[in-house]
Design a protein around this motif. Structure first.
Motif, mmCIF file in Angstrom:
data_model
loop_
_atom_site.group_PDB
_atom_site.id
_atom_site.type_symbol
_atom_site.label_atom_id
_atom_site.label_comp_id
_atom_site.label_asym_id
_atom_site.label_seq_id
_atom_site.Cartn_x
_atom_site.Cartn_y
_atom_site.Cartn_z
ATOM 1 N N ALA A 286 0.836 -1.211 0.000
ATOM 2 C CA ALA A 286 0.000 0.000 0.000
ATOM 3 C C ALA A 286 0.866 1.254 0.000
ATOM 4 C CB ALA A 286 -0.943 -0.009 1.198
ATOM 5 N N LEU A 287 1.949 1.233 0.767
ATOM 6 C CA LEU A 287 2.854 2.374 0.798
ATOM 7 C C LEU A 287 3.513 2.562 -0.568
ATOM 8 C CD1 LEU A 287 4.296 4.639 2.316
ATOM 9 C CD2 LEU A 287 6.020 2.950 3.005
ATOM 10 N N ALA A 288 3.984 1.469 -1.155
ATOM 11 C CA ALA A 288 4.626 1.540 -2.466
ATOM 12 C C ALA A 288 3.677 2.110 -3.509
ATOM 13 C CB ALA A 288 5.117 0.160 -2.884
ATOM 14 N N LYS A 289 2.423 1.715 -3.436
ATOM 15 C CA LYS A 289 1.421 2.223 -4.378
ATOM 16 C C LYS A 289 1.249 3.733 -4.219
ATOM 17 C CE LYS A 289 -3.000 0.896 -6.255
ATOM 18 N NZ LYS A 289 -4.113 -0.032 -6.200
ATOM 19 N N LEU A 290 1.199 4.206 -2.982
ATOM 20 C CA LEU A 290 1.095 5.651 -2.725
ATOM 21 C C LEU A 290 2.333 6.395 -3.232
ATOM 22 C CD1 LEU A 290 -0.303 5.810 0.909
ATOM 23 C CD2 LEU A 290 -1.444 6.611 -1.167
ATOM 24 N N MET A 291 3.475 5.750 -3.128
ATOM 25 C CA MET A 291 4.743 6.363 -3.536
ATOM 26 C C MET A 291 5.013 6.217 -5.032
ATOM 27 S SD MET A 291 7.179 5.025 -0.423
ATOM 28 C CE MET A 291 8.678 5.677 -1.171
ATOM 29 N N ASN A 292 4.251 5.350 -5.692
ATOM 30 C CA ASN A 292 4.460 5.032 -7.110
ATOM 31 C C ASN A 292 5.843 4.409 -7.347
ATOM 32 O OD1 ASN A 292 3.474 4.803 -9.736
ATOM 33 N ND2 ASN A 292 4.378 6.749 -10.355
ATOM 34 N N VAL A 293 6.208 3.496 -6.438
ATOM 35 C CA VAL A 293 7.431 2.709 -6.587
ATOM 36 C C VAL A 293 7.062 1.240 -6.418
ATOM 37 C CG1 VAL A 293 8.933 4.558 -5.728
ATOM 38 C CG2 VAL A 293 8.106 2.815 -4.132
ATOM 39 N N HIS A 294 7.962 0.357 -6.766
ATOM 40 C CA HIS A 294 7.710 -1.078 -6.634
ATOM 41 C C HIS A 294 7.799 -1.487 -5.166
ATOM 42 C CE1 HIS A 294 8.034 -5.399 -7.285
ATOM 43 N NE2 HIS A 294 7.500 -5.159 -8.478
ATOM 44 N N ARG A 295 6.978 -2.438 -4.774
ATOM 45 C CA ARG A 295 6.963 -2.920 -3.392
ATOM 46 C C ARG A 295 8.339 -3.441 -2.977
ATOM 47 N NH1 ARG A 295 7.317 -7.425 -0.909
ATOM 48 N NH2 ARG A 295 7.248 -8.618 -2.836
ATOM 49 N N SER A 296 9.056 -4.060 -3.891
ATOM 50 C CA SER A 296 10.377 -4.588 -3.541
ATOM 51 C C SER A 296 11.353 -3.464 -3.193
ATOM 52 C CB SER A 296 10.945 -5.457 -4.667
ATOM 53 O OG SER A 296 11.198 -4.689 -5.821
ATOM 54 N N THR A 297 11.149 -2.289 -3.775
ATOM 55 C CA THR A 297 12.002 -1.142 -3.436
ATOM 56 C C THR A 297 11.781 -0.744 -1.983
ATOM 57 O OG1 THR A 297 11.960 -0.367 -5.717
ATOM 58 C CG2 THR A 297 12.594 1.241 -4.031
ATOM 59 N N VAL A 298 10.526 -0.667 -1.570
ATOM 60 C CA VAL A 298 10.209 -0.341 -0.167
ATOM 61 C C VAL A 298 10.825 -1.397 0.747
ATOM 62 C CG1 VAL A 298 8.354 -0.084 1.527
ATOM 63 C CG2 VAL A 298 8.120 0.933 -0.752
ATOM 64 N N LYS A 299 10.643 -2.658 0.400
ATOM 65 C CA LYS A 299 11.169 -3.750 1.223
ATOM 66 C C LYS A 299 12.694 -3.673 1.335
ATOM 67 C CE LYS A 299 11.156 -8.832 1.396
ATOM 68 N NZ LYS A 299 12.573 -9.146 1.336
ATOM 69 N N ARG A 300 13.369 -3.448 0.223
ATOM 70 C CA ARG A 300 14.838 -3.421 0.223
ATOM 71 C C ARG A 300 15.391 -2.225 0.998
ATOM 72 N NH1 ARG A 300 16.785 -3.593 -5.521
ATOM 73 N NH2 ARG A 300 18.803 -3.895 -4.542
ATOM 74 N N VAL A 301 14.745 -1.058 0.886
ATOM 75 C CA VAL A 301 15.183 0.105 1.667
ATOM 76 C C VAL A 301 14.909 -0.142 3.146
ATOM 77 C CG1 VAL A 301 14.792 2.558 2.141
ATOM 78 C CG2 VAL A 301 14.958 1.759 -0.227
ATOM 79 N N ARG A 302 13.749 -0.677 3.446
ATOM 80 C CA ARG A 302 13.361 -0.972 4.827
ATOM 81 C C ARG A 302 14.366 -1.928 5.480
ATOM 82 N NH1 ARG A 302 8.888 -1.464 8.121
ATOM 83 N NH2 ARG A 302 7.362 -0.526 6.765
ATOM 84 N N GLU A 303 14.844 -2.921 4.737
ATOM 85 C CA GLU A 303 15.769 -3.922 5.272
ATOM 86 C C GLU A 303 17.231 -3.474 5.228
ATOM 87 O OE1 GLU A 303 14.798 -7.413 3.027
ATOM 88 O OE2 GLU A 303 12.968 -7.768 4.194
ATOM 89 N N GLY A 304 17.492 -2.303 4.636
ATOM 90 C CA GLY A 304 18.852 -1.796 4.572
ATOM 91 C C GLY A 304 19.665 -2.364 3.421
ATOM 92 N N ASP A 305 19.015 -3.086 2.505
ATOM 93 C CA ASP A 305 19.706 -3.671 1.361
ATOM 94 C C ASP A 305 19.879 -2.680 0.216
ATOM 95 O OD1 ASP A 305 19.837 -6.129 2.658
ATOM 96 O OD2 ASP A 305 17.926 -6.806 1.811
ATOM 97 N N LEU A 306 19.144 -1.582 0.256
ATOM 98 C CA LEU A 306 19.183 -0.567 -0.793
ATOM 99 C C LEU A 306 19.182 0.805 -0.127
ATOM 100 C CD1 LEU A 306 18.890 0.035 -3.897
ATOM 101 C CD2 LEU A 306 16.426 0.118 -3.498
ATOM 102 N N GLN A 307 20.055 1.690 -0.588
ATOM 103 C CA GLN A 307 20.090 3.053 -0.068
ATOM 104 C C GLN A 307 18.935 3.844 -0.667
ATOM 105 O OE1 GLN A 307 22.245 4.144 2.299
ATOM 106 N NE2 GLN A 307 22.907 2.031 2.317
ATOM 107 N N PRO A 308 18.228 4.625 0.137
ATOM 108 C CA PRO A 308 17.134 5.425 -0.409
ATOM 109 C C PRO A 308 17.680 6.540 -1.295
ATOM 110 C CG PRO A 308 17.451 5.933 1.914
ATOM 111 C CD PRO A 308 18.378 4.797 1.581
#
Length: 83
Positions: free
Chosen positions: A29-51
């Motif tokens: 739901a957050l990714a949809k509001l942000m217009n980004v892929h859900r995996s991007t939210v997950k990866r940033v949340r887990e620290g695997d991807l820098q925002p």
């Protein structure tokens, strides 16, 4: 004095609280509001991807009136992760 590099990290607990208060029930739901892929939210949340700037701007827009300092912190880079 040696210079050190820094990066931006998402404050996950604050994000979780903000999502709850805003009635956002999932990363999807957050990714949809942000217009980004859900995996991007997950990866940033887990620290695997820098925002990056699009993620940061989109998250701030989705969770307004929170600001950068509410959701992110500037931290030293871990060794080997310097730009």
């Amino acid at each position: 004095m040696s210079a050190s590099t820094h990066t931006v990290r998402l404050q996950v607990r604050t994000l979780d609280q903000a999502m709850t208060l805003a009635g956002i029930r999932s990363d999807y739901a957050l990714a949809k509001l942000m217009n980004v892929h859900r995996s991007t939210v997950k990866r940033v949340r887990e620290g695997d991807l820098q925002p990056g700037p699009i993620f940061i701007g989109s998250l701030l827009a989705a969770l307004a009136p929170l600001d950068f300092g509410d959701l992110f912190e500037v931290v030293p880079c871990e060794s080997g992760n310097a730009a």
